[in-house]
Every structure is written in structure tokens, then in C-alpha cells.
Design a protein around this motif. Structure first.
Motif, PDB file in Angstrom:
ATOM      1  N   VAL A 121       0.866  -1.181   0.000  1.00 27.16           N
ATOM      2  CA  VAL A 121       0.000   0.000   0.000  1.00 27.16           C
ATOM      3  C   VAL A 121       0.897   1.224   0.000  1.00 27.16           C
ATOM      4  N   ASP A 122       0.889   1.943  -1.104  1.00 29.38           N
ATOM      5  CA  ASP A 122       1.710   3.145  -1.250  1.00 29.38           C
ATOM      6  C   ASP A 122       0.930   4.333  -0.701  1.00 29.38           C
ATOM      7  N   ALA A 123       1.190   4.679   0.535  1.00 29.69           N
ATOM      8  CA  ALA A 123       0.449   5.769   1.163  1.00 29.69           C
ATOM      9  C   ALA A 123       1.337   6.460   2.173  1.00 29.69           C
ATOM     10  N   ASP A 124       0.979   7.702   2.514  1.00 24.71           N
ATOM     11  CA  ASP A 124       1.706   8.447   3.533  1.00 24.71           C
ATOM     12  C   ASP A 124       1.279   7.940   4.908  1.00 24.71           C
ATOM     13  N   GLY A 125       2.208   7.413   5.667  1.00 22.46           N
ATOM     14  CA  GLY A 125       1.880   6.881   6.974  1.00 22.46           C
ATOM     15  C   GLY A 125       1.056   5.615   6.862  1.00 22.46           C
ATOM     16  N   ASP A 126       0.192   5.388   7.839  1.00 28.46           N
ATOM     17  CA  ASP A 126      -0.608   4.171   7.852  1.00 28.46           C
ATOM     18  C   ASP A 126      -2.080   4.445   7.585  1.00 28.46           C
ATOM     19  N   THR A 127      -2.382   5.612   6.989  1.00 25.47           N
ATOM     20  CA  THR A 127      -3.770   5.979   6.681  1.00 25.47           C
ATOM     21  C   THR A 127      -3.975   6.052   5.178  1.00 25.47           C
ATOM     22  N   ILE A 128      -5.078   5.458   4.705  1.00 27.76           N
ATOM     23  CA  ILE A 128      -5.396   5.482   3.282  1.00 27.76           C
ATOM     24  C   ILE A 128      -6.803   6.032   3.074  1.00 27.76           C
ATOM     25  N   ASN A 129      -7.062   6.491   1.854  1.00 28.46           N
ATOM     26  CA  ASN A 129      -8.388   6.950   1.462  1.00 28.46           C
ATOM     27  C   ASN A 129      -9.006   5.916   0.531  1.00 28.46           C
ATOM     28  N   VAL A 130     -10.242   5.504   0.848  1.00 28.60           N
ATOM     29  CA  VAL A 130     -10.953   4.510   0.047  1.00 28.60           C
ATOM     30  C   VAL A 130     -12.335   5.052  -0.297  1.00 28.60           C
ATOM     31  N   ASN A 131     -12.711   4.990  -1.571  1.00 27.96           N
ATOM     32  CA  ASN A 131     -14.012   5.475  -2.019  1.00 27.96           C
ATOM     33  C   ASN A 131     -14.922   4.306  -2.386  1.00 27.96           C
ATOM     34  N   MET A 132     -16.180   4.373  -1.894  1.00 23.07           N
ATOM     35  CA  MET A 132     -17.138   3.304  -2.144  1.00 23.07           C
ATOM     36  C   MET A 132     -18.518   3.895  -2.406  1.00 23.07           C
ATOM     37  N   PRO A 133     -19.344   3.198  -3.200  1.00 24.26           N
ATOM     38  CA  PRO A 133     -20.700   3.686  -3.444  1.00 24.26           C
ATOM     39  C   PRO A 133     -21.581   3.530  -2.223  1.00 24.26           C
ATOM     40  N   GLY A 134     -22.594   4.393  -2.125  1.00 26.88           N
ATOM     41  CA  GLY A 134     -23.520   4.338  -1.001  1.00 26.88           C
ATOM     42  C   GLY A 134     -23.150   5.337   0.075  1.00 26.88           C
ATOM     43  N   GLY A 135     -24.066   5.537   1.022  1.00 30.59           N
ATOM     44  CA  GLY A 135     -23.830   6.463   2.110  1.00 30.59           C
ATOM     45  C   GLY A 135     -25.067   7.279   2.428  1.00 30.59           C
ATOM     46  N   THR A 136     -24.855   8.376   3.131  1.00 37.37           N
ATOM     47  CA  THR A 136     -25.965   9.219   3.567  1.00 37.37           C
ATOM     48  C   THR A 136     -25.626  10.691   3.357  1.00 37.37           C
ATOM     49  N   VAL A 137     -26.552  11.433   2.766  1.00 32.00           N
ATOM     50  CA  VAL A 137     -26.438  12.893   2.728  1.00 32.00           C
ATOM     51  C   VAL A 137     -27.657  13.458   3.436  1.00 32.00           C
ATOM     52  N   GLN A 138     -27.472  14.554   4.149  1.00 27.44           N
ATOM     53  CA  GLN A 138     -28.573  15.114   4.916  1.00 27.44           C
ATOM     54  C   GLN A 138     -28.484  16.632   4.948  1.00 27.44           C
ATOM     55  N   GLY A 139     -29.539  17.240   5.470  1.00 30.95           N
ATOM     56  CA  GLY A 139     -29.578  18.688   5.568  1.00 30.95           C
ATOM     57  C   GLY A 139     -29.533  19.364   4.206  1.00 30.95           C
ATOM     58  N   GLU A 140     -28.669  20.367   4.070  1.00 27.92           N
ATOM     59  CA  GLU A 140     -28.570  21.111   2.819  1.00 27.92           C
ATOM     60  C   GLU A 140     -28.146  20.212   1.664  1.00 27.92           C
ATOM     61  N   LYS A 141     -27.251  19.242   1.935  1.00 23.30           N
ATOM     62  CA  LYS A 141     -26.816  18.332   0.881  1.00 23.30           C
ATOM     63  C   LYS A 141     -27.997  17.524   0.344  1.00 23.30           C
ATOM     64  N   ALA A 142     -28.880  17.092   1.248  1.00 24.81           N
ATOM     65  CA  ALA A 142     -30.046  16.315   0.827  1.00 24.81           C
ATOM     66  C   ALA A 142     -30.987  17.170  -0.015  1.00 24.81           C
ATOM     67  N   GLN A 143     -31.221  18.401   0.401  1.00 19.79           N
ATOM     68  CA  GLN A 143     -32.112  19.276  -0.359  1.00 19.79           C
ATOM     69  C   GLN A 143     -31.523  19.616  -1.722  1.00 19.79           C
ATOM     70  N   GLU A 144     -30.210  19.805  -1.789  1.00 23.35           N
ATOM     71  CA  GLU A 144     -29.559  20.061  -3.077  1.00 23.35           C
ATOM     72  C   GLU A 144     -29.715  18.862  -4.006  1.00 23.35           C
ATOM     73  N   MET A 145     -29.584  17.655  -3.455  1.00 27.10           N
ATOM     74  CA  MET A 145     -29.745  16.452  -4.267  1.00 27.10           C
ATOM     75  C   MET A 145     -31.179  16.317  -4.757  1.00 27.10           C
ATOM     76  N   LEU A 146     -32.154  16.608  -3.877  1.00 29.21           N
ATOM     77  CA  LEU A 146     -33.564  16.569  -4.282  1.00 29.21           C
ATOM     78  C   LEU A 146     -33.844  17.574  -5.390  1.00 29.21           C
ATOM     79  N   SER A 147     -33.251  18.755  -5.277  1.00 29.73           N
ATOM     80  CA  SER A 147     -33.453  19.787  -6.306  1.00 29.73           C
ATOM     81  C   SER A 147     -32.933  19.316  -7.656  1.00 29.73           C
TER      82      SER A 147
END
Length: 247
Positions: A119-145
Motif C-alpha cells: 500500500v503506497d500511502a503516507d503513513g498508515d492511513t489510506i483513502n478509500v471510495n465506495m458507493p452508497g452512504g448518507t447525505v442530509q440537511g442542505e446536501k439532501a435538499q440540493e440532491m432533491l433539487s
């Protein structure tokens, strides 16, 4: 979000209102969505169908959507053959975003152990992107719009949270531990091989497999799955057997 495809489609059909008196009385919204994805390096496009309904209290909208693996994996061997690394991780942070009307979650994860690859990363922390999750508040209203633009969708003001399960109940939370079969997504981030098929939750000393992963290779007969799980020590032993079987 992931280098091997970009979602270029748009929502085609919105059916959240005007679908009959019974549906209105039940405060039930239905949204059928057609998205198309253009996969880099592939000649054919595939489509993603999404269906959205409320969560009975009208505050949460559920987005059910299939996470499309590039390969139809059904064994651990196949996952490992396409992975640059197999790592044990702990989830430190999770941030969900609306990406072209589709929810993705960006995870910061601590690498606890590396069973295979590097794993080529700085230190022992990595970033991983996956589908799914939760958006709420303003983000949810923007998505609805965005979803309802130009449509007669009725009153959606009460909806303040949108949840996408990526067609799985395996979304990770802060503090979870898991084994991930990783593939490089960019210079600074990773994706999971086969999406959720390559994510194996670790809980109470057991490794839990995605329902599509049914076994190790036939040649490994001493390790079996019981109710979709395996004791962690046996999982590590089986992985090592795969890695060093030809050495």
C-alpha cells in the motif's frame, strides 16, 4: 470518482406524485431512475437503475441502487488476483457526497495489517471510495433539487436525509474493522475490487463475506464458509495458502 468509469446519464423518470389517491394517502413516493455509465477502456456502456422510496416518516428518502462490479467475482481467489493489496483496516472517518445524483462515501482508514501486496500511502492511513452512504440537511435538499428539476414532485420539504445503500447492507461506519481487497483508483485513493464483494467486515473475531463470494478455490478444501463467515485466524491461514501455494 473512480477512474474506471464516469457516470454520464441523467434521471429520466420521476414518479413521486400524481400516481393515484392510494399512494398519496400513504405519503409514498416512487422514483424510477435510469443512469448510464461510461466505463473507461470498455466499448459498451451499462446502465444503473435506481428506485427511491420514503422511509415511512417522510424525513428520509431511501435510494436503492446496484453497485456494479466490473467482474462477476464469486471466489476469494478471483478477488485476490485483481487486487494490488489485501489489508485489514479500521475506519477513522466517513464523508458522503452527492456525485451526479449518486451517493459515494470517502473513507479515511487506518491500515492495521497487510496480508498481500503493498500500500503506497503516507503513513498508515489510506483513502478509500465506495458507493452508497448518507447525505442530509442542505446536501439532501440540493440532491432533491437536482433529481426533481422541472418535475412535478410534490412537497419534498420534509425530507432532510437521503440514504443510498449501494444495494448492500454492508456500508462501513466509523470504528468498523474490515478486510479490503484494494485496487488503485488514483494517486491518492483506492477503490475496492468488485465493490462490496471485496469488502469483508470483521466482527467478533469473524470475517463476513459478501453473499456473492461463495468459496475459496476448490483446491483449498480445509477452509469453508459457515453462514457466510469464517474465523479470522482461518481466513488469514487460507489467504497465506493462496499466496504461497506455488512457492
Amino acid at each position: 470518482m473512480r477512474k474506471y468509469f464516469a457516470i454520464v446519464g441523467a434521471f429520466l423518470l420521476l414518479g413521486l406524485s400524481g400516481c393515484g389517491k392510494d399512494e398519496q394517502d400513504n405519503s409514498s413516493y416512487n422514483l424510477s431512475v435510469q443512469q448510464s455509465e461510461e466505463t473507461i477502456g470498455l466499448e459498451e456502456n451499462s446502465s444503473i437503475e435506481q428506485e427511491t422510496t420514503d422511509n415511512f416518516d417522510n424525513n428520509t428518502m431511501q435510494v436503492y441502487s446496484e453497485a456494479h462490479p466490473l467482474v462477476d467475482y464469486d471466489t476469494v481467489d478471483e478477488l485476490l488476483s485483481d487486487a494490488c493489496a489485501l489489508v485489514k483496516v479500521e475506519v477513522l472517518q466517513a464523508n458522503s457526497e452527492n456525485v451526479r445524483n449518486y451517493i459515494y462515501t470517502s473513507y479515511d482508514m487506518k491500515v492495521v495489517d497487510v496480508l498481500y501486496g503493498t500500500v503506497d500511502a503516507d503513513g498508515d492511513t489510506i483513502n478509500v471510495n465506495m458507493p452508497g452512504g448518507t447525505v442530509q440537511g442542505e446536501k439532501a435538499q440540493e440532491m432533491l433539487s437536482e433529481v426533481t428539476e422541472g418535475k412535478n414532485a410534490g412537497d419534498l420539504s420534509g425530507i432532510n436525509q437521503i440514504v443510498s445503500d449501494g444495494n448492500t447492507d454492508r456500508l462501513l461506519s466509523v470504528g468498523d474493522e474490515a478486510y479490503l481487497f484494494l485496487m488503485k483508483e488514483s494517486e491518492t485513493s483506492f477503490a475496492v475490487v468488485g465493490e462490496y464483494r471485496g469488502e469483508m467486515l470483521l466482527e467478533n473475531g469473524k470475517v463476513y463475506f459478501d453473499s456473492c463470494i461463495i468459496r475459496f478455490k476448490d483446491g483449498i478444501t480445509t477452509h469453508g464458509l459457515e453462514n457466510g463467515s469464517m474465523v479470522e485466524s482461518e481466513f488469514i491461514e487460507a489467504i497465506n495458502e493462496l499466496i504461497y501455494k506455488d512457492s
